[in-house]
Write a protein that holds these residues in place. Structure first.
Motif, PDB file in Angstrom:
ATOM      1  N   THR A  38      57.814  50.829  27.380  1.00  0.00           N
ATOM      2  CA  THR A  38      58.693  51.021  26.230  1.00  0.00           C
ATOM      3  C   THR A  38      60.157  50.999  26.639  1.00  0.00           C
ATOM      4  N   SER A  39      60.485  51.598  27.776  1.00  0.00           N
ATOM      5  CA  SER A  39      61.873  51.612  28.250  1.00  0.00           C
ATOM      6  C   SER A  39      62.391  50.203  28.480  1.00  0.00           C
ATOM      7  N   ALA A  40      61.555  49.349  29.046  1.00  0.00           N
ATOM      8  CA  ALA A  40      61.978  47.978  29.335  1.00  0.00           C
ATOM      9  C   ALA A  40      62.325  47.218  28.060  1.00  0.00           C
ATOM     10  N   VAL A  41      61.444  47.275  27.053  1.00  0.00           N
ATOM     11  CA  VAL A  41      61.704  46.514  25.826  1.00  0.00           C
ATOM     12  C   VAL A  41      62.803  47.164  24.995  1.00  0.00           C
ATOM     13  N   PHE A  42      62.907  48.499  25.074  1.00  0.00           N
ATOM     14  CA  PHE A  42      63.962  49.185  24.325  1.00  0.00           C
ATOM     15  C   PHE A  42      65.345  48.830  24.870  1.00  0.00           C
ATOM     16  N   LEU A  43      65.520  48.872  26.163  1.00  0.00           N
ATOM     17  CA  LEU A  43      66.822  48.565  26.758  1.00  0.00           C
ATOM     18  C   LEU A  43      67.211  47.104  26.518  1.00  0.00           C
ATOM     19  N   HIS A  44      66.195  46.219  26.508  1.00  0.00           N
ATOM     20  CA  HIS A  44      66.495  44.821  26.197  1.00  0.00           C
ATOM     21  C   HIS A  44      66.959  44.679  24.754  1.00  0.00           C
ATOM     22  N   GLY A  45      66.241  45.302  23.822  1.00  0.00           N
ATOM     23  CA  GLY A  45      66.642  45.220  22.417  1.00  0.00           C
ATOM     24  C   GLY A  45      68.000  45.845  22.178  1.00  0.00           C
ATOM     25  N   LEU A  46      68.239  47.001  22.797  1.00  0.00           N
ATOM     26  CA  LEU A  46      69.520  47.687  22.630  1.00  0.00           C
ATOM     27  C   LEU A  46      70.674  46.844  23.174  1.00  0.00           C
ATOM     28  N   THR A  60      71.312  43.857  22.792  1.00  0.00           N
ATOM     29  CA  THR A  60      71.803  42.849  21.847  1.00  0.00           C
ATOM     30  C   THR A  60      72.579  43.451  20.678  1.00  0.00           C
ATOM     31  N   VAL A  61      72.581  44.786  20.584  1.00  0.00           N
ATOM     32  CA  VAL A  61      73.191  45.471  19.441  1.00  0.00           C
ATOM     33  C   VAL A  61      74.676  45.728  19.703  1.00  0.00           C
ATOM     34  N   GLU A  62      75.500  45.530  18.663  1.00  0.00           N
ATOM     35  CA  GLU A  62      76.927  45.846  18.758  1.00  0.00           C
ATOM     36  C   GLU A  62      77.111  47.346  18.548  1.00  0.00           C
ATOM     37  N   LEU A  63      77.365  48.069  19.625  1.00  0.00           N
ATOM     38  CA  LEU A  63      77.517  49.512  19.571  1.00  0.00           C
ATOM     39  C   LEU A  63      78.982  49.899  19.392  1.00  0.00           C
ATOM     40  N   PRO A  64      79.242  51.064  18.806  1.00  0.00           N
ATOM     41  CA  PRO A  64      80.629  51.521  18.673  1.00  0.00           C
ATOM     42  C   PRO A  64      81.297  51.639  20.050  1.00  0.00           C
ATOM     43  N   ILE A  65      82.545  51.256  20.111  1.00  0.00           N
ATOM     44  CA  ILE A  65      83.392  51.342  21.316  1.00  0.00           C
ATOM     45  C   ILE A  65      83.001  50.310  22.376  1.00  0.00           C
ATOM     46  N   VAL A  66      81.728  50.334  22.850  1.00  0.00           N
ATOM     47  CA  VAL A  66      81.351  49.466  23.974  1.00  0.00           C
ATOM     48  C   VAL A  66      80.952  48.061  23.541  1.00  0.00           C
ATOM     49  N   GLY A  67      80.564  47.877  22.278  1.00  0.00           N
ATOM     50  CA  GLY A  67      80.096  46.577  21.828  1.00  0.00           C
ATOM     51  C   GLY A  67      78.681  46.311  22.310  1.00  0.00           C
ATOM     52  N   SER A  68      78.347  45.058  22.526  1.00  0.00           N
ATOM     53  CA  SER A  68      77.011  44.696  22.994  1.00  0.00           C
ATOM     54  C   SER A  68      76.882  45.006  24.485  1.00  0.00           C
ATOM     55  N   PRO A  69      75.928  45.842  24.894  1.00  0.00           N
ATOM     56  CA  PRO A  69      75.774  46.171  26.314  1.00  0.00           C
ATOM     57  C   PRO A  69      75.609  44.948  27.216  1.00  0.00           C
ATOM     58  N   TYR A  70      74.899  43.929  26.741  1.00  0.00           N
ATOM     59  CA  TYR A  70      74.726  42.743  27.564  1.00  0.00           C
ATOM     60  C   TYR A  70      76.061  42.062  27.864  1.00  0.00           C
ATOM     61  N   ALA A  71      76.977  42.109  26.904  1.00  0.00           N
ATOM     62  CA  ALA A  71      78.269  41.447  27.074  1.00  0.00           C
ATOM     63  C   ALA A  71      79.309  42.345  27.730  1.00  0.00           C
ATOM     64  N   SER A  72      79.200  43.662  27.544  1.00  0.00           N
ATOM     65  CA  SER A  72      80.264  44.559  27.988  1.00  0.00           C
ATOM     66  C   SER A  72      79.930  45.400  29.222  1.00  0.00           C
ATOM     67  N   ILE A  73      78.648  45.527  29.556  1.00  0.00           N
ATOM     68  CA  ILE A  73      78.250  46.337  30.711  1.00  0.00           C
ATOM     69  C   ILE A  73      77.655  45.400  31.769  1.00  0.00           C
ATOM     70  N   PRO A  74      78.346  45.181  32.865  1.00  0.00           N
ATOM     71  CA  PRO A  74      77.926  44.168  33.851  1.00  0.00           C
ATOM     72  C   PRO A  74      76.520  44.365  34.406  1.00  0.00           C
ATOM     73  N   TRP A 109      73.924  45.859  32.944  1.00  0.00           N
ATOM     74  CA  TRP A 109      72.857  46.014  31.950  1.00  0.00           C
ATOM     75  C   TRP A 109      71.788  44.931  32.092  1.00  0.00           C
ATOM     76  N   ASP A 110      72.221  43.702  32.237  1.00  0.00           N
ATOM     77  CA  ASP A 110      71.287  42.583  32.377  1.00  0.00           C
ATOM     78  C   ASP A 110      70.450  42.735  33.640  1.00  0.00           C
ATOM     79  N   HIS A 111      71.070  43.223  34.728  1.00  0.00           N
ATOM     80  CA  HIS A 111      70.331  43.425  35.975  1.00  0.00           C
ATOM     81  C   HIS A 111      69.242  44.485  35.790  1.00  0.00           C
ATOM     82  N   LEU A 112      69.592  45.563  35.098  1.00  0.00           N
ATOM     83  CA  LEU A 112      68.633  46.641  34.872  1.00  0.00           C
ATOM     84  C   LEU A 112      67.441  46.152  34.057  1.00  0.00           C
ATOM     85  N   THR A 113      67.707  45.450  32.969  1.00  0.00           N
ATOM     86  CA  THR A 113      66.611  45.001  32.105  1.00  0.00           C
ATOM     87  C   THR A 113      65.740  43.967  32.811  1.00  0.00           C
ATOM     88  N   HIS A 114      66.348  43.113  33.627  1.00  0.00           N
ATOM     89  CA  HIS A 114      65.553  42.130  34.368  1.00  0.00           C
ATOM     90  C   HIS A 114      64.657  42.815  35.396  1.00  0.00           C
TER      91      HIS A 114
END
Length: 220
Positions: free
Chosen positions: A76-84, A86-100, A102-107
């Motif tokens: 569940t953690s793996a699919v949740f972090l992947h889905g999250l 793609t979401v535009e979050l307040p302040i940080v925006g999309s984790p995939y785009a704004s947190i370097p 994040w993609d490594h963790l989900t992979h």
């Protein structure tokens, strides 16, 4: 997995199940948000993740594969972090785009699940029949090869979807950022596979036993 999480991180089975259910609910909310906002990327990725969260229960109920709270939380953690991601979050925006990282963790997490599937299946076959002999060293290499092969296939699919979306001028549910991104993806896929290759035998023993028993029943 359950005992290791409980003993090392002091997370009880009850807390693991609560965390799993919370992430499942949040994925459901992401599905609704993606639909209401007409965001195909959020909707598709969250929907796939939401469906996957039900697989452990189905495997245990319908096929007798033991899926304890730790394994379920892992998936569940793996699919949740992947889905999250793609979401535009307040302040940080999309984790995939704004947190370097994040993609490594989900992979790494996703690759560890692929590696677990490969290991459990191969080990069950090894135990089921004398015609197959998979020594520990070969099993280690097999897990790495299996996971990387799946990772390469995923990168090809990701690239094809991205190219097709650009050609049709529609939003893509998956994004390919270039060769450097692909190499890092495969590197962290390898990291996830190594974790399972080193510690998978103890964490997946009950799953392997159940799969071996099913192979025995299917061959009679």
């Amino acid at each position: 997995m359950t005992h290791r999480l409980r003993d090392v991180l002091h997370i009880t089975v009850r807390r693991q199940r609560q965390a799993t259910r919370a992430m499942q609910i949040l994925l459901g909310l992401m599905v609704v948000a993606g639909l209401l906002n007409r965001n195909g990327g959020v909707f598709v990725n969250a929907l796939v993740g939401f469906v996957v969260t039900f697989l452990p229960g189905i495997l245990e109920r319908d096929h007798g594969i033991p899926m304890d709270a730790g394994l379920t939380l892992w998936i569940t953690s793996a699919v949740f972090l992947h889905g999250l991601g793609t979401v535009e979050l307040p302040i940080v925006g999309s984790p995939y785009a704004s947190i370097p990282w994040w993609d490594h963790l989900t992979h790494a997490l996703s690759a560890s699940i692929v590696a677990a599937v490969g290991y459990s299946t191969a080990r069950a076959i090894d135990l089921h029949t004398d015609a197959v002999d998979l020594p520990p060293r070969f099993m280690f290499v097999f897990i790495l090869t299996f996971t990387l092969a799946f990772g390469v296939l995923w990168e090809v699919i990701e690239f094809m979807i991205s190219v097709t979306s650009n050609y049709l001028e529609i939003g893509s549910v998956l994004t390919q950022y270039g060769l450097r991104d692909t190499m890092f993806d495969l590197l962290f896929d390898t990291a996830g596979a190594v974790v399972v290759a080193v510690w998978g035998s103890s964490q997946l023993s009950e799953v392997v036993t159940a799969l071996t028993a099913r192979l025995g029943r299917s061959s009679t």
